[in-house]
Design a protein around this motif. Structure first.
Motif, short mmCIF file in Angstrom:
data_model
loop_
_atom_site.label_atom_id
_atom_site.label_comp_id
_atom_site.label_asym_id
_atom_site.label_seq_id
_atom_site.Cartn_x
_atom_site.Cartn_y
_atom_site.Cartn_z
N GLN A 23 0.84 -1.19 0.00
CA GLN A 23 0.00 0.00 0.00
C GLN A 23 0.88 1.25 0.00
OE1 GLN A 23 -3.43 0.07 -0.15
NE2 GLN A 23 -3.16 -2.11 -0.55
N PRO A 24 0.42 2.35 -0.62
CA PRO A 24 1.23 3.58 -0.64
C PRO A 24 1.65 4.07 0.74
CG PRO A 24 -0.57 3.76 -2.21
CD PRO A 24 -0.79 2.49 -1.44
N TYR A 25 0.75 3.93 1.74
CA TYR A 25 1.09 4.42 3.08
C TYR A 25 2.29 3.68 3.66
CZ TYR A 25 -1.04 0.42 5.47
OH TYR A 25 -1.33 -0.84 5.93
N GLN A 26 2.49 2.42 3.26
CA GLN A 26 3.61 1.65 3.79
C GLN A 26 4.94 2.24 3.31
OE1 GLN A 26 1.84 -2.10 2.32
NE2 GLN A 26 2.23 -2.88 4.38
N ALA A 44 5.28 5.48 2.23
CA ALA A 44 5.36 6.83 2.80
C ALA A 44 5.83 6.78 4.25
CB ALA A 44 4.00 7.51 2.70
N TYR A 45 5.34 5.82 5.02
CA TYR A 45 5.76 5.68 6.42
C TYR A 45 7.25 5.41 6.50
CZ TYR A 45 6.40 3.68 11.05
OH TYR A 45 6.87 3.41 12.31
N THR A 89 9.19 8.47 5.95
CA THR A 89 9.09 9.34 7.12
C THR A 89 10.04 8.91 8.24
OG1 THR A 89 6.77 9.77 6.61
CG2 THR A 89 7.48 10.28 8.84
#
Length: 75
Positions: free
Chosen positions: A27-30, A32-33, A36
């Protein structure tokens, strides 16, 4: 008004976060995290405040997630 196919890369060797995630199988959030928290460097290029990944970035991300999946399978 022109239609842009989201399945095609922006340019030959540049990709949006969603395209990278789809290619890598996460997933994109994985991604992005992990940017970060410093696992991956922030991509050098941004257009309209969207991260633009190079083919080298994609290869690094793909390698990381492959190793992560292998570790999970060994547990």
């Amino acid at each position: 008004h022109t239609y842009q196919n989201k399945e095609k890369p922006m340019y030959k060797n540049h990709f949006l976060l969603a395209q990278v995630a789809k290619q890598v199988g996460c997933q994109p959030y994985q991604i992005a995290y992990r940017i970060t928290i410093g696992v991956f460097p922030e991509p050098e290029l941004r257009i309209n405040n969207k991260r633009i990944f190079t083919a080298a970035d994609v290869a690094q991300i793909q390698e990381y997630f492959q190793k992560t999946r292998l570790r999970e399978m060994k547990k």
